[in-house]
Design an enzyme around this catalytic site. Sequence first.
Site, PDB file in Angstrom:
ATOM      1  N   ARG A  48      -1.859  -3.937  19.897  1.00  0.00           N
ATOM      2  CA  ARG A  48      -1.001  -4.534  20.916  1.00  0.00           C
ATOM      3  C   ARG A  48       0.358  -4.960  20.372  1.00  0.00           C
ATOM      4  NH1 ARG A  48      -6.187  -4.964  22.493  1.00  0.00           N
ATOM      5  NH2 ARG A  48      -6.418  -5.114  20.245  1.00  0.00           N
ATOM      6  N   THR A  49       0.367  -5.744  19.292  1.00  0.00           N
ATOM      7  CA  THR A  49       1.618  -6.328  18.809  1.00  0.00           C
ATOM      8  C   THR A  49       2.564  -5.239  18.316  1.00  0.00           C
ATOM      9  OG1 THR A  49       0.273  -8.205  18.124  1.00  0.00           O
ATOM     10  CG2 THR A  49       2.552  -8.164  17.354  1.00  0.00           C
ATOM     11  N   LYS A  84       1.479   1.902  -3.153  1.00  0.00           N
ATOM     12  CA  LYS A  84       1.670   2.390  -4.542  1.00  0.00           C
ATOM     13  C   LYS A  84       1.908   1.225  -5.494  1.00  0.00           C
ATOM     14  CE  LYS A  84       4.174   6.443  -2.866  1.00  0.00           C
ATOM     15  NZ  LYS A  84       5.557   6.945  -2.781  1.00  0.00           N
ATOM     16  N   HIS A 138       1.023 -16.918  15.298  1.00  0.00           N
ATOM     17  CA  HIS A 138       1.311 -15.683  16.044  1.00  0.00           C
ATOM     18  C   HIS A 138       2.158 -16.127  17.248  1.00  0.00           C
ATOM     19  CE1 HIS A 138       1.006 -11.714  17.457  1.00  0.00           C
ATOM     20  NE2 HIS A 138      -0.305 -11.533  17.484  1.00  0.00           N
TER      21      HIS A 138
END
Length: 314
Positions: A59-60, A87, A137
């Site tokens: 969603r985000t 890496k 959030h």
Amino acid sequence: MTHTRLRHLTSVHDLDRAMALRVLDTADAFLEVTRRPVRKVPTLRGKTVINAFFEASTRTRTSFELAGKRLGADVVNIGGSASSTSKGETLKDTVATLDAMHADVIVVRHVASGAADYIKARTRASVVNGGDGMHEHPTQALLDAFTMRRALGRIEGLTVAICGDVQHSRVARSNALLLSLLGAEVRFAGPRTLLPHDRESLGAKCFDRIEPALEGADVVMMLRIQQERLGSALLPTLREYARYYGLNQKRLALARPDAIVMHPGPMNRGVEINDDVADGSRSVILNQVESGVAVRMAVLYFCASEPGQAIGAD
Ligand code: CP
């Protein structure tokens, strides 16, 4: 509508009440844009938004990408196995690299709490937190508040029950901060092992059973059981959790007759929420998803447009 600049959004603490309401009001205008046949305005033409997602997201990530594109920005997605972090590159070097490319906004999702603030200290770009560990959030809280306001007509005076794994939930933390700022009453409900230690500072009342928290609630927000963040000692079994804390029609009947049901997703159906509730007439779960694009357009607008610039949605 013109704007006041939002330098960063890594926490709800970056917003005062007036700014939060300005974002919601602007998202109303952008929601209309997202429903047009041509869902695009040139507001952020020439600006660069980098979505740096180092943890899984549907969603985000998608909504920030759509939000940036619908505002006419150049949007680049990096993260996961496709980025040089796989890496061995450090987050510090990755941020320096993105900064050298003159990003205007970096949206970050990261498994580590505090990652967004770490990046904020190392770039000239505006940083938007798309979810960092168990911390915050903030755009989820804004889209949740936006969804509540559209469904119920107000936020002030609402009683919002947030139920489940509150302790590990950045969504619960940001929602509690924002809803308190906007005048709603917040209740947390869950097993004692999953209730937060800093509940007082979040301004929420805590319940170790779900039923009393649901009584008279205007909004029932269920949280995902985060199996990836749970120690087995915190929860006996998912079946027992579903039996005592899952949202079913019988429990939902304790809330107000017009109460809405929310879930930030992704859902564990049959664990924290039953199918008939998730897909029922009181569910606004897909409205939350739609709201996410409009609210994130508003956040990007306040972070990246020039002072005094109109939103371009008229
Ligand atoms: N609500 C939310 O953050 O969902 P995603 O993990 O899919 O982005």
